[in-house]
Design an enzyme around this catalytic site. Structure first.
Site, mmCIF file in Angstrom:
data_model
loop_
_atom_site.group_PDB
_atom_site.id
_atom_site.type_symbol
_atom_site.label_atom_id
_atom_site.label_comp_id
_atom_site.label_asym_id
_atom_site.label_seq_id
_atom_site.Cartn_x
_atom_site.Cartn_y
_atom_site.Cartn_z
ATOM 1 N N GLY A 57 0.801 -1.230 0.000
ATOM 2 C CA GLY A 57 0.000 0.000 0.000
ATOM 3 C C GLY A 57 0.829 1.273 0.000
ATOM 4 N N ARG A 72 -5.718 -8.993 -8.272
ATOM 5 C CA ARG A 72 -6.750 -9.946 -8.688
ATOM 6 C C ARG A 72 -7.318 -9.530 -10.027
ATOM 7 N NH1 ARG A 72 -9.721 -13.736 -5.812
ATOM 8 N NH2 ARG A 72 -11.682 -13.285 -6.866
ATOM 9 N N ASN A 87 -5.831 2.113 -12.692
ATOM 10 C CA ASN A 87 -4.878 1.136 -12.159
ATOM 11 C C ASN A 87 -3.479 1.675 -12.398
ATOM 12 O OD1 ASN A 87 -3.858 -1.419 -11.231
ATOM 13 N ND2 ASN A 87 -3.511 -2.017 -13.374
ATOM 14 N N HIS A 117 0.291 0.181 -13.214
ATOM 15 C CA HIS A 117 0.923 -1.063 -13.655
ATOM 16 C C HIS A 117 2.415 -0.804 -13.859
ATOM 17 C CE1 HIS A 117 1.363 -4.963 -15.531
ATOM 18 N NE2 HIS A 117 2.101 -4.371 -16.440
ATOM 19 N N SER A 127 2.904 2.837 -15.591
ATOM 20 C CA SER A 127 1.793 3.464 -16.319
ATOM 21 C C SER A 127 0.554 3.502 -15.434
ATOM 22 C CB SER A 127 1.413 2.626 -17.550
ATOM 23 O OG SER A 127 2.537 2.328 -18.354
ATOM 24 N N ASP A 154 -4.775 -4.926 -18.205
ATOM 25 C CA ASP A 154 -3.721 -3.910 -18.379
ATOM 26 C C ASP A 154 -3.783 -3.268 -19.767
ATOM 27 O OD1 ASP A 154 -2.785 -4.552 -15.796
ATOM 28 O OD2 ASP A 154 -1.506 -6.127 -16.598
ATOM 29 N N GLN A 158 8.811 6.337 -8.632
ATOM 30 C CA GLN A 158 8.131 7.125 -9.675
ATOM 31 C C GLN A 158 6.614 6.996 -9.551
ATOM 32 O OE1 GLN A 158 9.648 9.254 -11.773
ATOM 33 N NE2 GLN A 158 11.438 8.722 -10.547
ATOM 34 N N GLU A 159 6.158 5.801 -9.195
ATOM 35 C CA GLU A 159 4.710 5.594 -9.053
ATOM 36 C C GLU A 159 4.125 6.563 -8.024
ATOM 37 O OE1 GLU A 159 4.264 1.338 -8.290
ATOM 38 O OE2 GLU A 159 4.042 1.019 -10.449
HETATM 39 C C1 GAR Z 1 3.199 -1.378 -7.544
HETATM 40 O O1 GAR Z 1 4.475 -1.416 -8.100
HETATM 41 C C2 GAR Z 1 2.143 -1.523 -8.624
HETATM 42 O O2 GAR Z 1 2.520 -0.953 -9.848
HETATM 43 C C3 GAR Z 1 2.064 -3.015 -8.761
HETATM 44 O O3 GAR Z 1 2.152 -3.512 -7.451
HETATM 45 C C4 GAR Z 1 2.937 -2.602 -6.670
HETATM 46 C C5 GAR Z 1 2.161 -2.277 -5.430
HETATM 47 O O4 GAR Z 1 2.931 -1.581 -4.502
HETATM 48 N N1 GAR Z 1 0.827 -3.401 -9.377
HETATM 49 C C6 GAR Z 1 0.701 -4.446 -10.172
HETATM 50 O O5 GAR Z 1 1.613 -5.192 -10.444
HETATM 51 C C7 GAR Z 1 -0.702 -4.642 -10.739
HETATM 52 N N2 GAR Z 1 -0.678 -5.567 -11.805
HETATM 53 P P1 GAR Z 1 2.259 -0.910 -3.230
HETATM 54 O O6 GAR Z 1 1.344 -1.964 -2.588
HETATM 55 O O7 GAR Z 1 3.409 -0.573 -2.342
HETATM 56 O O8 GAR Z 1 1.500 0.304 -3.675
#
Ligand code: GAR
Length: 207
Positions: free
Chosen positions: A12, A88, A104, A106, A133, A142, A170-171
């Protein structure tokens, strides 16, 4: 004020970035996880949002789980649904129910590497750049229109974990920007295409 509901399965950290961004006209009202031990549920409580675990094992099918999840989410009258590390596959009914208001994040430069193990796949392909992205969610895994991407370099001695943490940083920068665009009603989806301030975004989103 826009109500945001966030779906998680793990740490999270993206959820935390959204909380910390303090988007003025939006509030994370609830967080749902399909994993009981997801640390993101603790973060939700720390920031004063309702935190729910819904156990997939208690349901006969993906559709039954998603139907109940929808019901519980809708009690919060959400304007925006944010998938933040929610691992999921979504049923078609769920996707269609929130079409145009669900995004989302990704960890790849879509349309490259949908699905899992994106960081290792970038390393194996000797990519010089990789990234993340944010996209609208549609029925295609995706595959919904990209809104915003961030790139990172891939170095020769990277492993998947090091690369993942570079991407994650970056996210945390880009996801709150997109959520704010949604909250400000600047970002929309029509006919599976994304628009910012009425202008259609390209394959790689806002650039
Ligand atoms: C993130 O890197 C996100 O892009 C990826 O899971 C991580 C969650 O991190 N999501 C996926 O792979 C979805 N297909 P977080 O729980 O620390 O936010």
């Amino acid at each position: 004020m826009k109500n945001i509901v966030v779906l998680i399965s793990g740490s999270g950290s993206n959820l935390q970035a959204i909380f910390e961004a303090q988007i003025p006209n939006a509030k994370v009202v609830a967080v749902f996880s399909n994993k009981k031990e997801a640390y993101g549920l603790e973060r939700a409580k720390q920031f004063g949002a309702a935190a729910h675990f819904l156990d997939p094992k208690s349901f006969e099918s993906r559709e039954a789980f998603d139907d109940e999840l929808m019901k519980q989410i809708d009690e919060y009258q959400p304007d925006i649904i944010v998938l933040a590390g929610y691992m999921r596959i979504l049923s078609k009914a769920f996707v269609l129910h929130y079409l145009g208001k669900m995004v989302n994040i990704h960890p790849s430069l879509l349309p490259k590497y949908p699905g899992l193990h994106t960081h290792q796949r970038a390393i194996d392909a000797s990519d010089k750049e990789h990234g993340t992205s944010v996209h609208f969610v549609t029925e295609e895994l995706d595959g919904g229109p990209v809104v915003l991407q961030a790139k990172v370099p891939v170095f020769e001695d990277d492993n998947a974990d090091i690369l993942a943490s570079r991407v994650l940083t970056q996210e945390h920068g880009i996801y709150p920007i997109v959520v704010k665009w949604l909250a400000d009603e600047r970002l929309t989806m029509k006919n599976r295409k994304a628009y910012l301030d009425g202008l259609e975004l390209g394959t790689h989103g806002y650039a």
